[in-house]
Design a protein around this motif. Structure first.
Motif, PDB file in Angstrom:
ATOM      1  N   LEU A   8    -108.521 -33.848  58.619  1.00 16.96           N
ATOM      2  CA  LEU A   8    -108.371 -32.574  59.326  1.00 16.96           C
ATOM      3  C   LEU A   8    -108.869 -31.429  58.457  1.00 16.96           C
ATOM      4  N   VAL A   9    -109.249 -30.353  59.092  1.00 17.10           N
ATOM      5  CA  VAL A   9    -109.730 -29.182  58.368  1.00 17.10           C
ATOM      6  C   VAL A   9    -108.659 -28.665  57.417  1.00 17.10           C
ATOM      7  N   SER A  10    -107.412 -28.672  57.843  1.00 20.47           N
ATOM      8  CA  SER A  10    -106.332 -28.195  56.972  1.00 20.47           C
ATOM      9  C   SER A  10    -106.205 -29.083  55.737  1.00 20.47           C
ATOM     10  N   MET A  39    -106.733 -27.952  51.857  1.00 21.17           N
ATOM     11  CA  MET A  39    -105.728 -28.221  50.829  1.00 21.17           C
ATOM     12  C   MET A  39    -106.359 -28.960  49.643  1.00 21.17           C
ATOM     13  N   GLU A  40    -107.243 -29.918  49.915  1.00 21.89           N
ATOM     14  CA  GLU A  40    -107.933 -30.635  48.836  1.00 21.89           C
ATOM     15  C   GLU A  40    -108.723 -29.662  47.972  1.00 21.89           C
ATOM     16  N   SER A  92    -109.457 -26.686  42.984  1.00 20.01           N
ATOM     17  CA  SER A  92    -109.664 -25.406  42.317  1.00 20.01           C
ATOM     18  C   SER A  92    -108.569 -25.137  41.285  1.00 20.01           C
ATOM     19  N   ALA A  93    -107.316 -25.406  41.643  1.00 21.40           N
ATOM     20  CA  ALA A  93    -106.196 -25.178  40.719  1.00 21.40           C
ATOM     21  C   ALA A  93    -106.292 -26.094  39.502  1.00 21.40           C
TER      22      ALA A  93
END
Length: 84
Positions: free
Chosen positions: A22-24, A28-29, A34-35
């Protein structure tokens, strides 16, 4: 499972892939990536010599750097040895 588009069904080139994420989930990935990348850079968890783990670096840049150092050492008359 791929969705058949045209032609012979056993030829995978005649199928289109189905995105199951899913796009969400993709968003989140990207946030987690990034973090983790930011944490790695801020806390110097991976040395600059470890290519393949940072932006703009790859195994090829590591190999090129290694080769350059070996040739330079050989040109200076130093002994060069590589063992596995």
């Amino acid at each position: 499972m791929p969705i058949h588009k045209k032609g012979w069904k056993k030829d995978l080139g005649n199928s289109k892939p189905v995105r199951l994420t899913l796009v969400s989930g993709k968003s989140m990935e990207q946030n987690i990536l990034s973090a983790l990348t930011q944490h790695k850079q801020n806390n110097k968890r991976i040395r600059p010599s470890q290519c393949g783990f940072g932006k703009g670096k790859s195994c090829l840049t590591n190999l090129t750097s290694f080769y350059d150092k070996m040739v330079h050492s050989g040109d200076e008359g130093k002994a060069v040895d590589v063992s596995l």
